[in-house]
Design an enzyme around this catalytic site. Structure first.
Site, mmCIF file in Angstrom:
data_model
loop_
_atom_site.group_PDB
_atom_site.id
_atom_site.type_symbol
_atom_site.label_atom_id
_atom_site.label_comp_id
_atom_site.label_asym_id
_atom_site.label_seq_id
_atom_site.Cartn_x
_atom_site.Cartn_y
_atom_site.Cartn_z
ATOM 1 N N GLN A 1 127.832 -67.812 88.436
ATOM 2 C CA GLN A 1 129.215 -67.796 87.954
ATOM 3 C C GLN A 1 130.134 -68.117 89.125
ATOM 4 O O GLN A 1 129.765 -67.832 90.256
ATOM 5 C CB GLN A 1 129.559 -66.448 87.361
ATOM 6 C CG GLN A 1 128.680 -66.044 86.193
ATOM 7 C CD GLN A 1 129.209 -64.809 85.448
ATOM 8 O OE1 GLN A 1 130.293 -64.291 85.704
ATOM 9 N NE2 GLN A 1 128.395 -64.330 84.510
ATOM 10 N N GLU B 1 132.876 -64.538 84.006
ATOM 11 C CA GLU B 1 132.725 -63.404 83.093
ATOM 12 C C GLU B 1 133.399 -62.167 83.684
ATOM 13 O O GLU B 1 133.547 -62.051 84.911
ATOM 14 C CB GLU B 1 131.218 -63.139 82.900
ATOM 15 C CG GLU B 1 130.901 -61.983 81.969
ATOM 16 C CD GLU B 1 129.431 -61.941 81.544
ATOM 17 O OE1 GLU B 1 128.629 -62.706 82.086
ATOM 18 O OE2 GLU B 1 129.119 -61.129 80.648
ATOM 19 N N ASN C 1 127.422 -65.451 72.056
ATOM 20 C CA ASN C 1 126.639 -65.710 73.270
ATOM 21 C C ASN C 1 125.318 -64.942 73.184
ATOM 22 O O ASN C 1 125.303 -63.755 72.819
ATOM 23 C CB ASN C 1 127.416 -65.214 74.495
ATOM 24 C CG ASN C 1 126.562 -65.211 75.761
ATOM 25 O OD1 ASN C 1 126.263 -66.263 76.320
ATOM 26 N ND2 ASN C 1 126.141 -64.029 76.205
ATOM 27 N N GLU C 2 124.252 -65.588 73.487
ATOM 28 C CA GLU C 2 122.924 -64.948 73.507
ATOM 29 C C GLU C 2 122.768 -63.975 72.333
ATOM 30 O O GLU C 2 122.469 -62.791 72.514
ATOM 31 C CB GLU C 2 122.679 -64.241 74.852
ATOM 32 C CG GLU C 2 122.628 -65.220 76.009
ATOM 33 C CD GLU C 2 122.001 -64.681 77.296
ATOM 34 O OE1 GLU C 2 121.815 -63.466 77.432
ATOM 35 O OE2 GLU C 2 121.695 -65.504 78.170
ATOM 36 N N TYR D 1 118.122 -69.815 83.901
ATOM 37 C CA TYR D 1 118.296 -69.290 85.259
ATOM 38 C C TYR D 1 117.042 -69.590 86.071
ATOM 39 O O TYR D 1 115.932 -69.613 85.533
ATOM 40 C CB TYR D 1 118.553 -67.786 85.210
ATOM 41 C CG TYR D 1 119.966 -67.467 84.727
ATOM 42 C CD1 TYR D 1 121.034 -67.593 85.600
ATOM 43 C CD2 TYR D 1 120.222 -67.079 83.420
ATOM 44 C CE1 TYR D 1 122.335 -67.316 85.185
ATOM 45 C CE2 TYR D 1 121.522 -66.804 82.993
ATOM 46 C CZ TYR D 1 122.578 -66.924 83.883
ATOM 47 O OH TYR D 1 123.853 -66.661 83.474
ATOM 48 N N GLU E 1 124.890 -71.695 80.852
ATOM 49 C CA GLU E 1 124.570 -70.728 81.906
ATOM 50 C C GLU E 1 123.332 -71.224 82.627
ATOM 51 O O GLU E 1 122.259 -71.340 82.028
ATOM 52 C CB GLU E 1 124.318 -69.326 81.326
ATOM 53 C CG GLU E 1 125.586 -68.651 80.838
ATOM 54 C CD GLU E 1 125.385 -67.195 80.446
ATOM 55 O OE1 GLU E 1 124.499 -66.535 81.008
ATOM 56 O OE2 GLU E 1 126.124 -66.742 79.553
HETATM 57 O O1 AHR Z 1 125.504 -64.476 83.710
HETATM 58 C C1 AHR Z 1 125.045 -63.180 83.548
HETATM 59 C C2 AHR Z 1 124.491 -62.912 82.153
HETATM 60 O O2 AHR Z 1 123.339 -63.668 81.951
HETATM 61 C C3 AHR Z 1 125.382 -63.297 81.004
HETATM 62 O O3 AHR Z 1 126.314 -62.318 80.706
HETATM 63 C C4 AHR Z 1 124.405 -63.444 79.876
HETATM 64 O O4 AHR Z 1 124.825 -64.379 78.915
HETATM 65 C C5 AHR Z 1 123.119 -63.878 80.572
HETATM 66 O O5 AHR Z 1 122.035 -63.133 80.151
#
Ligand code: AHR
Length: 509
Positions: free
Chosen positions: A359, A27, A174-175, A257, A310
């Site tokens: 990332q 990103e 995205n999101e 995450y 992600e």
């Molecule tokens: O990876 C960091 C961020 O985490 C991304 O931009 C977003 O999609 C997620 O909330």
């Protein structure tokens, strides 16, 4: 003790582990693109058209299959026309999500495709739904893929690319429940269908269209509601278009995450945090199985895949760095989080077609950290290196009955893993031991084969401590080693070994 049974019989129902499960994400955030992948042509760091050669070489070694770009949250504020044409004429914009830094747009569409070509991987573009338009997205696809003489294709030629590129993986937002527009499931589903209708397959190019799913941070009912609404809306459209291979949706994402409490540091942690991290990571499997359950109901033909685009650890940014740049160190704990997820994805490869760790460079659970001309490979990189043997191999169903971890009082099983067989008939078994103190006796039984004629070797990743990590001064503190084969005992179809604590082993037979 852990008893593992691996079914080695290949049947018509056997599943392939898509190599795209081993995908990555880049990103416009912190030092991932600028001062990461891209240093510019005038840099003293060896580069090819501005892209760092040492990074390209390292990622090719782990067979990077795809790269997702330009975000993340950044994607829903990115306007692709800002990133084409002569660099000194490109507008300077503000990266409002990630620290309000100025974005000079010197890395745009042409540079991204150049990067993917240098890496030998498939591009995955995330289009802007949150602040873009249907027309803008449609035009981007035309600019990239059209071979005729339209104004946009001619503009691409003026900018130096005569022949179109090919692009398969295309995210439509995205999101979108959050940074991508704060939308409800119902609103996004309608909008998704509208955008998707105009994401056209121009001659010679076939898109794989991906809808934005939700994150594991929501309560499970909210998560399942999102998939339920989206699939109810899109699957009937897929069924209508199925005969012409004109699907409205091919994939739907999920973000998960791994954290160990709020603002937890990357390296300074205790045993309790180690186990809560493992617990947090392992919970993802239950959520994924519930999402797959909803998908099985709405889409029994399995026309839509789950894309975990992600995932990875999210720690407090390192001291002295911009907190919005999400720069964090990476230890054996991160390596175990990576191996647990990759095994989880392998074992669900029936639905999971792609996954992207967040990332690649200098951001969150990175493969590579850089400091000026220096570069180091993180423990997580080494997991991707060891696990590349699973890419495009056939999954071998694996049942693990493991003892629980001694410490941590988390009710966690110590041993996790997956297995596959490749085209050369080599079997690979990947195993993680998350127990901090004790080695564990492991017995693996292979159905349908004898082991006596098989050459057996293995590699192990382990640090001295639970937070062992690589630094610019000591970049090889954690790296894979050969696992001494005198550790193996073989009897007919059974292999036994003692697996050291907090380690990852990949066995080849
Ligand atoms: O990876 C960091 C961020 O985490 C991304 O931009 C977003 O999609 C997620 O909330």
């Amino acid at each position: 003790m852990a008893n593992i049974i691996i079914d080695t019989e290949i049947t018509k129902d056997s599943k392939k582990i898509s190599r795209h499960i081993y995908g990555h994400f880049a990103e416009h955030l912190g030092r991932c693109i600028y001062d990461g992948f891209y240093v510019g042509e005038d840099s003293s760091i060896p580069n090819t058209r501005g892209i760092r050669n040492d990074i390209v070489e390292a990622l090719k070694k782990i067979k990077i299959p795809n790269l997702r770009w330009p975000g993340g949250c950044f994607a829903d504020e990115y306007h692709w026309k800002d990133g084409i044409g002569p660099k000194d004429k490109r507008p300077v914009t503000i990266n409002t999500h990630w620290g309000e830094v100025l974005e000079d747009n010197s890395f745009g569409t042409h540079e991204f495709f150049d990067l993917c070509e240098q890496l030998g991987c498939e591009p995955c573009i995330c289009g802007n739904v949150g602040s873009g338009t249907v027309q803008e997205m449609k035009n981007w696809i035309e600019y990239i893929t059209f071979d005729g003489k339209s104004t946009l294709a001619e503009l691409r030629r003026t900018n130096g690319k005569e022949k179109p590129w090919k692009i398969k993986y295309w995210d439509i937002g995205n999101e979108n429940w959050g940074c991508g527009g704060t939308m409800s499931a119902e609103y996004y589903s309608d909008l998704y269908c509208q955008y998707s209708t105009y994401c056209k397959n121009l001659p010679g190019n076939q898109l794989y269209k991906i809808a934005s799913g939700i994150t594991k941070e929501y309560p499970i009912d909210t998560i399942l509601h999102w998939y339920d609404v989206l699939l109810k809306k899109t699957i009937p459209q897929n069924n209508l278009g199925a005969y012409e291979n004109n699907l409205i949706i091919h994939g739907i994402t999920f973000h998960c995450y791994t954290r160990a409490g709020f603002e937890a540091p990357s390296i300074k942690f205790n045993k309790r945090r180690w186990y809560s991290t493992m617990q947090n990571a392992l919970q993802h499997e239950k959520i994924i199985e519930k999402i797959i359950g909803i998908m099985d109901i709405h889409d029994p033909r399995n026309s839509v895949s789950l894309i975990v685009d992600e995932w990875g650890t999210w720690w407090r940014a390192e001291e002295g760095t911009n907190p919005k740049f999400l720069y964090q160190q990476n230890s054996m704990r991160d390596a175990l989080v990576a191996s647990l997820h990759l095994d989880m994805f392998n074992n669900h490869c029936d639905r999971i077609h792609m996954a992207n760790i967040a990332q690649t460079i200098n951001v969150l659970q990175a493969m590579i950290l850089t400091q000026d001309e220096k570069m180091l490979l993180t423990p997580s990189y080494h997991v991707f290196d060891m696990y590349q043997v699973h890419q495009d191999a056939t999954l071998l169903p694996t049942t693990i009955t493991s003892e629980k971890c001694e410490q941590g009082k988390k009710n966690l099983f110590a041993i996790h893993g997956s297995a596959s067989i490749d085209d050369e008939q080599k079997i690979h078994v990947s195993l993680s031991n998350i127990e901090l103190d004790d080695a564990i006796d492991i017995s693996i039984e292979f159905s349908h084969i004898e082991l006596k004629d098989r050459k057996i070797s293995a590699r192990i990743l382990r640090g001295e401590k639970m937070n062992s990590h690589n630094t610019f001064d000591n970049p090889d503190q954690v790296k894979p080693k050969n696992f001494d084969s005198s550790n193996f005992e073989v009897e007919r179809n059974k292999l036994s070994l003692k697996m050291p604590s907090m380690s990852i082993i990949v066995i080849e037979l």
